[in-house]
Write a protein that holds these residues in place. Structure first.
Motif, mmCIF file in Angstrom:
data_model
loop_
_atom_site.group_PDB
_atom_site.id
_atom_site.type_symbol
_atom_site.label_atom_id
_atom_site.label_comp_id
_atom_site.label_asym_id
_atom_site.label_seq_id
_atom_site.Cartn_x
_atom_site.Cartn_y
_atom_site.Cartn_z
ATOM 1 N N LEU A 161 0.843 -1.312 0.046
ATOM 2 C CA LEU A 161 0.030 -0.054 -0.118
ATOM 3 C C LEU A 161 0.320 1.643 0.472
ATOM 4 O O LEU A 161 0.445 2.334 -0.624
ATOM 5 C CB LEU A 161 -0.972 0.552 1.522
ATOM 6 C CG LEU A 161 -1.660 0.887 1.070
ATOM 7 C CD1 LEU A 161 -3.113 1.208 0.240
ATOM 8 C CD2 LEU A 161 -2.717 0.475 2.427
ATOM 9 N N GLY A 162 1.976 1.411 0.760
ATOM 10 C CA GLY A 162 3.445 2.171 0.481
ATOM 11 C C GLY A 162 4.041 2.446 -1.127
ATOM 12 O O GLY A 162 3.840 4.021 -0.739
ATOM 13 N N HIS A 163 3.075 1.480 -1.986
ATOM 14 C CA HIS A 163 3.843 2.274 -3.414
ATOM 15 C C HIS A 163 2.547 3.302 -4.176
ATOM 16 O O HIS A 163 2.924 2.653 -4.816
ATOM 17 C CB HIS A 163 4.929 1.719 -3.256
ATOM 18 C CG HIS A 163 6.310 1.732 -2.773
ATOM 19 N ND1 HIS A 163 6.854 2.516 -2.932
ATOM 20 C CD2 HIS A 163 6.507 0.595 -2.060
ATOM 21 C CE1 HIS A 163 7.528 1.969 -2.226
ATOM 22 N NE2 HIS A 163 7.022 1.483 -1.433
ATOM 23 N N VAL A 164 1.735 3.130 -3.528
ATOM 24 C CA VAL A 164 0.052 3.851 -4.313
ATOM 25 C C VAL A 164 0.389 5.195 -4.197
ATOM 26 O O VAL A 164 0.806 5.992 -3.344
ATOM 27 C CB VAL A 164 -1.158 2.879 -3.863
ATOM 28 C CG1 VAL A 164 -2.614 4.074 -4.286
ATOM 29 C CG2 VAL A 164 -1.081 1.628 -3.611
ATOM 30 N N GLU A 175 9.445 12.368 -4.376
ATOM 31 C CA GLU A 175 10.079 11.610 -4.728
ATOM 32 C C GLU A 175 9.656 9.833 -3.484
ATOM 33 O O GLU A 175 10.304 10.626 -2.748
ATOM 34 C CB GLU A 175 11.301 11.737 -5.407
ATOM 35 C CG GLU A 175 11.974 10.298 -5.680
ATOM 36 C CD GLU A 175 13.256 10.346 -6.587
ATOM 37 O OE1 GLU A 175 13.642 12.024 -6.669
ATOM 38 O OE2 GLU A 175 13.456 9.624 -7.701
ATOM 39 N N CYS A 176 9.410 9.169 -3.677
ATOM 40 C CA CYS A 176 9.645 8.010 -3.476
ATOM 41 C C CYS A 176 10.731 7.147 -3.206
ATOM 42 O O CYS A 176 12.096 7.445 -4.769
ATOM 43 C CB CYS A 176 8.174 7.143 -3.525
ATOM 44 S SG CYS A 176 8.352 5.953 -2.995
ATOM 45 N N GLY A 177 11.529 6.252 -1.965
ATOM 46 C CA GLY A 177 12.658 5.463 -2.413
ATOM 47 C C GLY A 177 12.476 3.891 -3.280
ATOM 48 O O GLY A 177 13.323 4.050 -4.106
ATOM 49 N N CYS A 178 11.162 4.581 -4.353
ATOM 50 C CA CYS A 178 10.967 3.224 -5.344
ATOM 51 C C CYS A 178 11.347 3.610 -6.340
ATOM 52 O O CYS A 178 10.632 2.822 -8.336
ATOM 53 C CB CYS A 178 9.106 2.384 -5.266
ATOM 54 S SG CYS A 178 8.234 3.927 -5.373
ATOM 55 N N GLY A 179 11.871 4.720 -6.514
ATOM 56 C CA GLY A 179 11.857 5.676 -8.135
ATOM 57 C C GLY A 179 10.958 6.312 -8.343
ATOM 58 O O GLY A 179 10.897 7.110 -8.745
ATOM 59 N N GLY A 199 5.178 10.715 -5.364
ATOM 60 C CA GLY A 199 3.786 10.634 -4.483
ATOM 61 C C GLY A 199 3.397 9.194 -3.726
ATOM 62 O O GLY A 199 1.829 9.537 -3.598
ATOM 63 N N CYS A 200 4.264 8.294 -3.522
ATOM 64 C CA CYS A 200 3.328 7.281 -3.176
ATOM 65 C C CYS A 200 2.874 7.672 -1.475
ATOM 66 O O CYS A 200 3.929 8.689 -1.070
ATOM 67 C CB CYS A 200 5.136 6.296 -2.950
ATOM 68 S SG CYS A 200 4.924 5.730 -4.348
ATOM 69 N N LEU A 201 2.298 6.755 -1.039
ATOM 70 C CA LEU A 201 1.780 6.887 0.651
ATOM 71 C C LEU A 201 3.002 7.568 1.185
ATOM 72 O O LEU A 201 3.365 8.255 2.159
ATOM 73 C CB LEU A 201 0.624 6.169 0.575
ATOM 74 C CG LEU A 201 0.289 6.033 2.168
ATOM 75 C CD1 LEU A 201 -0.615 7.268 2.291
ATOM 76 C CD2 LEU A 201 -0.471 4.818 2.603
HETATM 77 ZN ZN LIG Z 1 6.825 4.664 -4.098
#
Ligand SMILES: [Zn+2]
Length: 321
Positions: A183-186, A194-198, A201-203
Motif C-alpha cells: 500500500l505504501g507505493h500507491v 519522490e519515493c524510495g521506489c523511484g 507521490g507514493c503514500l
Molecule cells: Zn514508492
C-alpha cells in the motif's frame, strides 16, 4: 521501548486453539534490529533484541541458531523449560515474501534477492523453520495477543521507515500475489515527493515516519517525525500542515480498503503510532468523513508495539502470517 503486556488470564480464543504446551520462538529480522520472542500458550516468556548483521543475507543461519541458543539459556527462560527445547520457529522479514514457496523474494533493507531461507538455515538450525512477512505476521500477533484480539476484520499499517499494510478478513490474514501489502507505493499525491521506489507521490513518501521527518527538515527545521508530532501538539503551523497532509493521505488510501473489506478496526503501528491521540484522533475523523458507515471505523494503536511481528512469527503455523 514499548511494553509488551501479555494477558495470560484472558488469553484470546485464537491463541487457545494452538497446540498446548509448545515452546514457540518468533524472530523478526528488521533492517537494523532483530526482535526475538519465546511464547508458550499465549504467554510471552522472553523477549530480546539483537543487532541485525549487515551481511544477514549470508549469515541468517548463524543468526537464527544464535538466538535459539539464547532463548534456551537460563538468562531468557525458566530453567524448567530449557530441557524440552524449542518446538516451533518462525522467521519474518520485510520486503516481498513468497510464503507459499518459503522464499524471501526481495528486501532492500536486508540486501537479499530470492533467498531460500530453509536452505540458508539448513545445517544451522535443527528445528523446522517457517518464513513469513513481517507486517502480515504483525497482524497475526496483534490478533492473537495484541490490540486486534477479538476483532476479525482488521487493517494493520505500521508507519515507520517504510509503509506496508496487512489485511485480515473473517479472521484470516489476506495473502494474494507477492505484491500483497504494498500500500505504501500507491500514488496518493500526483506530482508528490519522490519515493524510495523511484516513483512520485507514493503514500510512503507522504505519510511514512521517515517522509514526515524529511519534509520537516526540508522546511529548515531539525528533528524527525517524533519532533513533528510534538510540534503539532505545541500548535506549530508548519508541523500541523505536514501532519495533516500525512493524515489525509493515509485516510485517502485506507478508506477504499476499509469499505471494500468491511474492516472494523484500523490498527496503526510503527514509530508514528507513538504519537498516540495526535495521530489517531485526526485519522479517525478523516476516515469517518470518507466512509459510508455512520460510526466510521475504529482506529487504534498497535498493542504489541515493535514486538508484534515477532509474536506473529512465533505463531506462523496458525495463520497465513
Ligand atoms: Zn514508492
Amino acid at each position: 521501548m514499548t511494553t509488551l503486556q501479555p494477558t495470560p488470564s484472558a488469553t484470546p480464543a485464537s491463541a487457545v486453539d494452538a497446540p498446548a504446551g509448545l515452546l514457540r520462538v518468533g524472530v523478526d529480522i528488521g533492517g537494523t534490529r532483530t526482535k526475538v520472542v519465546a511464547v508458550r500458550d499465549g504467554v510471552v516468556l522472553a523477549r530480546f533484541l539483537r543487532p541485525t548483521p549487515r551481511d544477514v543475507a549470508v549469515t541468517v543461519g548463524p543468526l537464527v541458531a544464535d538466538v535459539l541458543a539464547s532463548v534456551l539459556s537460563t538468562e531468557h527462560l525458566p530453567a524448567t523449560d530449557t530441557a524440552s527445547g524449542v518446538d516451533r520457529v518462525g522467521v519474518v522479514v520485510p520486503g516481498i515474501v513468497d510464503e507459499e514457496h518459503q522464499r524471501a523474494v526481495w528486501s532492500a533493507n536486508l540486501g537479499w534477492r530470492d533467498l531460500d531461507v530453509a536452505a540458508a538455515l539448513a545445517g544451522h538450525v535443527a528445528v523446522p523453520v517457517l518464513l513469513g512477512h513481517d507486517v502480515r505476521a504483525g497482524l497475526l500477533g496483534e490478533h492473537l495477543l495484541g490490540a486486534a484480539a477479538g476483532v476479525d476484520d482488521v487493517l494493520f499499517v505500521p508507519l515507520g521507515t517504510g509503509l506496508a499494510a496487512a489485511l485480515m478478513t473473517a479472521g484470516r490474514v489476506v495473502r494474494g500475489s507477492e505484491w500483497t501489502g504494498e500500500l505504501g507505493h500507491v500514488r496518493v499525491v500526483p506530482d508528490g515527493p519522490e519515493c524510495g521506489c523511484g516513483r512520485f507521490g507514493c503514500l510512503e513518501a507522504v505519510a511514512g515516519a521517515t517522509a514526515v521527518g524529511r519534509r520537516w527538515r526540508e522546511a529548515g527545521r531539525e528533528g524527525d517525525a517524533r519532533t513533528v508530532s510534538a510540534a503539532v501538539e505545541a500548535g506549530d503551523p508548519l508541523a500541523a500542515s505536514i501532519w495533516t497532509a500525512a493524515v489525509e493521505a493515509l485516510a485517502d488510501a485506507f478508506a477504499p480498503v476499509v469499505a471494500t473489506a468491511g474492516t472494523r478496526l484500523v490498527l496503526v503501528g510503527g514509530g508514528m503510532a507513538q504519537a498516540g491521540a495526535t495521530l489517531l484522533d485526526p485519522l479517525r475523523a478523516a476516515l469517518a468523513e470518507r466512509l459510508p458507515m455512520p460510526d466510521g471505523v475504529a482506529v487504534a494503536a498497535s498493542g504489541l508495539g515493535e514486538w508484534s511481528g515477532a509474536v506473529g512469527a512465533a505463531h506462523l503455523d496458525l495463520g497465513t502470517g
